[in-house]
Scaffold this motif. Structure first.
Motif, short mmCIF file in Angstrom:
data_model
loop_
_atom_site.label_atom_id
_atom_site.label_comp_id
_atom_site.label_asym_id
_atom_site.label_seq_id
_atom_site.Cartn_x
_atom_site.Cartn_y
_atom_site.Cartn_z
N MET B 89 -2.77 -5.76 -74.57
CA MET B 89 -3.16 -6.50 -75.76
C MET B 89 -4.51 -6.07 -76.33
O MET B 89 -5.11 -6.79 -77.11
CB MET B 89 -3.23 -8.01 -75.50
CG MET B 89 -2.01 -8.51 -74.82
SD MET B 89 -1.52 -10.00 -75.59
CE MET B 89 -0.38 -10.57 -74.40
N LEU B 90 -5.00 -4.90 -75.92
CA LEU B 90 -6.27 -4.47 -76.49
C LEU B 90 -6.10 -4.05 -77.94
O LEU B 90 -6.99 -4.26 -78.76
CB LEU B 90 -6.85 -3.32 -75.67
CG LEU B 90 -7.43 -3.72 -74.33
CD1 LEU B 90 -7.93 -2.52 -73.58
CD2 LEU B 90 -8.56 -4.71 -74.50
N GLU B 92 -3.96 -5.41 -79.97
CA GLU B 92 -3.86 -6.68 -80.68
C GLU B 92 -5.24 -7.28 -80.89
O GLU B 92 -5.55 -7.84 -81.93
CB GLU B 92 -2.98 -7.64 -79.88
CG GLU B 92 -2.50 -8.80 -80.68
CD GLU B 92 -1.82 -9.84 -79.80
OE1 GLU B 92 -0.61 -9.78 -79.68
OE2 GLU B 92 -2.53 -10.70 -79.26
N THR B 93 -6.09 -7.15 -79.86
CA THR B 93 -7.44 -7.67 -79.95
C THR B 93 -8.27 -6.89 -80.96
O THR B 93 -9.04 -7.47 -81.72
CB THR B 93 -8.11 -7.61 -78.57
OG1 THR B 93 -7.27 -8.25 -77.63
CG2 THR B 93 -9.46 -8.28 -78.58
N TYR B 101 1.79 -7.81 -82.71
CA TYR B 101 2.30 -9.01 -82.06
C TYR B 101 2.97 -8.61 -80.76
O TYR B 101 3.94 -7.88 -80.77
CB TYR B 101 3.28 -9.67 -83.03
CG TYR B 101 4.19 -10.71 -82.44
CD1 TYR B 101 3.70 -11.96 -82.12
CD2 TYR B 101 5.53 -10.44 -82.24
CE1 TYR B 101 4.54 -12.92 -81.59
CE2 TYR B 101 6.38 -11.39 -81.72
CZ TYR B 101 5.87 -12.63 -81.39
OH TYR B 101 6.70 -13.57 -80.87
#
Lengths: 543, 215
Positions: B89-90, B92-93, B101
């Motif tokens: 999720m980096l 996404e971050t 998503y």
């Protein structure tokens, strides 16, 4: 020694401490934090991580040594950031990272990992000098309850081993093998089994021990946090409720993500029990979203305002017909003191009802233990008792009174009536007004059913069994159309034209502090507008 | 930036009768025609001069795109044919548009990487092609080098790329010009399960849409 303190010098400043204080604690208390993995204020000194290196100077001779094992001595000079100390820390980190798998991208601890933080601060900024194959160990081992062990990530600080041995009093984990091949393993074949297993995830300084309930759910930097009180039992353990509203859509509206203990010397120290830790599912699961009104067998969903109006009308009509003695109120020991104060003002002072109680015969009891768990499974029974929410005259239990016809109307807050009263007894009631947080299977539909907010959705206070009144804080808005007890009771009082029921938390606080000495001070932090998880708030890792 | 038209503008004498304006426009066109023909003529006579303007016959002919161009995303597999993405999720971050998503899940026991994405979607309608996701990725899984610039679609839903279309970059709408993908990637065997799971986890009425707008 004469006045029972020892004065030492830390980084050129003088401090005095009681004899026997270890130097790491002394440095942390004086504002010169020393990095460490294995030291924990509640556990015995192990001295195995070699991270808390400081320079100690006594009688003109100096050496670099670990701070946790050594205690303060008169005239000792401590230096925490000399080049020699920094070199020693860098070397320690290099050793710890030799066989570390560096899987931070998918490690749940990333973002709250001591190894990451210390490497940023003290590590070798260049590439690793290690060119050999790393020692591989077994990843994702289930070692019982909700624990997953990744032996590769472990730095062998043995905090978890010492926690079970010293705090819980049960040998659960041990270190096996030797040298680089050492690893933590469960002593019993069936794995770890006690009521405090979750705490080792908090005290693990790296991502070796992870929690299956939180595993891969969220990244730690997505979480927001509020300080609040565990509603699981009468102990009143201090907790941080961590939640995620931005990514709520990913897990079908699950807001609460995990619970971490918050340090409180008086109540729970650094720990909480597993039933408190894993009880957050009830915040989002199976919640009652909308009010409903049942008229002539017809059940229809209405807004909370309409339901309150309908309830007021029915209560007024019932009292006019049957009098106040036939209407009983069951307050909830899960409600806040403020909500209960409003309830007392409305039903006792306003409507003059004699039959108010907060207990119902047959409700489940917990099992107390020597550490934290209390037999009373409600957070605010003492608050109810302080507000004298007890019947003015004892005349048998509620069930027998319903059967004898003495009580034919009931206003109930958060009690599992279908389980505790028989269908016949419920049928006998002419009026049933229920304030409930969760969806319950009703074999006799209440006349009015109103949704209530849970502890995470309101501000207020709980009083623990030993009389400590502590602040709870609102993390997010109530689910659906639910309202807090304070709001709903104030609205009901407005409809019933009864004055003197507090509308706000502040007014309720003023009123309740005049009713009992326990309510004089409400301890604990009040959550501010900023909800970002600080390092301190992310549990107790950075102890 | 919006252009605002000044409706109160008064026309001058030359503007009011239009003809000078028309003459100016025609003169410009003629100038371009003559100059361009001059350069082509010079080239035909093998006299060194600036190259003349040429029209590329798109879509039969295509321009060579620069190598560092940030364009439609893809997700890479590793040497053993497993998904590189570990759902950390980096990206996404790091994403400034919140267009990525990811729903992570624990991978099957036989896969060495513990974590993998159950759902990985990029909303091209939101994406600003800044390349932050590529920079952030620690596993070198996401790239923006497919060279696919045709991303028009007749619906917003079609602009959301799922894991399958990120692994196997193809045209978004089948009616468009022939797709010129660099490589067709064989899908993972366990990806089928992922797809099946995705259909299970995404209920009717789509919680996901609500969330996206609420963000």
């Amino acid at each position: 020694m004469e006045n029972n303190t020892i004065s030492i010098e830390i980084n050129g400043e003088s401090f005095s401490f009681p004899p026997g204080t270890n130097i790491l604690k002394a440095c942390n208390m004086s504002g010169f934090p020393v990095p460490h993995f294995c030291y924990h204020p509640c556990l015995s000194i192990s001295g195995n991580c070699r991270m808390c290196m400081v320079e100690l100077e006594l009688n003109g001779r100096s050496k670099v040594d670990v701070a946790c094992v050594n205690t303060v001595a008169e005239g000792l000079k401590v230096l925490t950031d000399t080049p020699a100390v920094l070199k020693a820390r860098r070397a320690s980190l290099e050793f710890l990272l030799l066989n570390h798998p560096l899987d931070c991208p998918f490690c749940d601890c990333a973002g709250e990992c001591k190894l990451q933080d210390y490497y940023e601060q003290y590590g070798n900024p260049e590439y690793s000098r290690f060119s050999e194959e790393k020692v591989h160990k077994q990843k994702r081992q289930s070692i019982g309850h909700n624990l997953k062990l990744d032996a590769e990530r472990c730095v062998l600080c043995t905090r978890c081993v010492r926690f079970f041995e010293e705090v819980v009093g049960k040998k659960e984990l041990g270190v096996g093998h030797r040298g680089a091949h050492s690893e933590i393993h469960a002593l019993a074949e069936t794995g770890v089994d006690n009521d405090y297993t979750g705490n080792v995830v908090d005290i693990c300084p790296v991502g070796a021990l992870t929690d299956t309930t939180f595993r891969f759910q969220r990244r730690t930097w997505y979480l927001q946090s509020v300080p609040t009180i565990c509603p699981g039992c009468a102990r009143g353990c201090n907790i941080e409720l961590q939640f995620d509203l931005e990514h709520e859509y990913k897990r079908a509206g699950k807001r609460a993500q995990r619970i971490k203990p918050r340090y409180n010397e008086q109540v729970n120290q650094w720990w909480i029990c597993d039933s408190g830790r894993y009880g957050f599912g009830a915040i989002d699961d199976n919640r009652l979203q909308q009010a409903s009104v049942s008229e002539e067998g017809q059940n229809r969903t209405v807004s909370s305002n309409e339901a309150v109006k309908a309830a007021a009308k029915l209560i007024r009509r019932f009292i006019d017909k049957k009098g106040t003695a036939a209407l009983a109120v069951l307050a909830s020991p899960d409600e806040t003191n403020e909500g209960l104060t409003a309830l007392r003002q409305l039903f006792r002072e306003g409507l003059q009802l004699p039959q108010i109680d907060y207990r119902l015969a047959g409700e489940p009891q917990g099992v107390a233990d020597q550490l934290l768990k209390h037999a009373d499974l409600h957070p605010n029974s003492r608050g109810c008792a302080n507000l004298q929410l007890e019947p003015k005259f004892e005349s048998g239990s509620l069930a027998t009174q319903i059967e004898s016809g003495a009580i034919s109307g009931l206003i109930c807050f958060r009690h599992d009536l279908p389980a505790l009263l028989t269908p016949q007894q419920l049928e006998q009631l002419e009026l049933l007004v229920v304030f409930e947080t969760h969806v319950v299977e009703w074999n006799r539909q209440p006349e009015v059913l109103l949704p209530l907010a849970v502890y995470a959705e309101q501000n207020g206070s709980f009083t623990s069994f030993d009389g400590i009144t502590q602040q709870i804080n609102r993390a997010f808005a109530p689910s659906g159309e639910a309202g807090t007890a304070l709001e709903l009771i104030h609205a009901l009082a407005g409809e019933l034209k009864i004055k003197g029921v507090p509308a706000t938390l502040e007014k309720a606080r003023v009123l309740m502090s005049s009713l009992s000495a326990d309510f004089a001070t409400v301890s604990g932090p009040v959550a501010g507008p900023s909800r970002q998880v600080s390092k301190e708030a992310r549990g107790i890792q950075h102890v | 930036m919006a252009q605002y038209v000044n409706h109160d503008q008064k026309f001058g004498a030359t503007e009011a009768i239009y003809y000078p304006g028309i003459a100016k426009g025609v003169a410009l066109t003629i100038r371009h025609f003559v100059v361009n023909m001059w350069f082509h003529l010079m080239k035909a006579l093998r006299i060194k001069a600036r190259p003349g303007a040429i029209t590329i016959q798109y879509p039969d002919q295509r321009r060579v795109l620069p190598a560092a161009l940030r364009i439609r995303h893809r997700i890479k597999l590793n040497e053993d044919g497993r998904l590189r993405c570990t759902a950390c999720m980096l990206c996404e971050t790091a994403c400034p548009d919140n267009c990525i998503y990811i729903v992570p899940m624990e991978s099957p026991e036989e896969v060495p990487e513990e974590k993998m994405p159950a759902i990985f979607e990029i909303d091209l309608a939101r994406c600003c092609f800044c390349g932050m996701c590529v920079e952030a990725c620690p596993m070198d899984a996401i790239h923006m080098d497919t060279g696919i610039a045709e991303m028009a679609s007749d619906s917003r839903e079609n602009l959301v790329l799922d894991l399958e279309s990120l692994l196997k970059p193809g045209p978004i709408v089948c009616t468009g010009p022939a797709f010129r993908g660099k490589e067709i990637l064989e899908l993972l065997p366990h990806l089928k399960d992922v797809r099946a799971m995705e259909h299970q986890t995404q209920p009717e009425g789509s919680i996901y849409r609500v969330g996206k707008t609420n963000r």
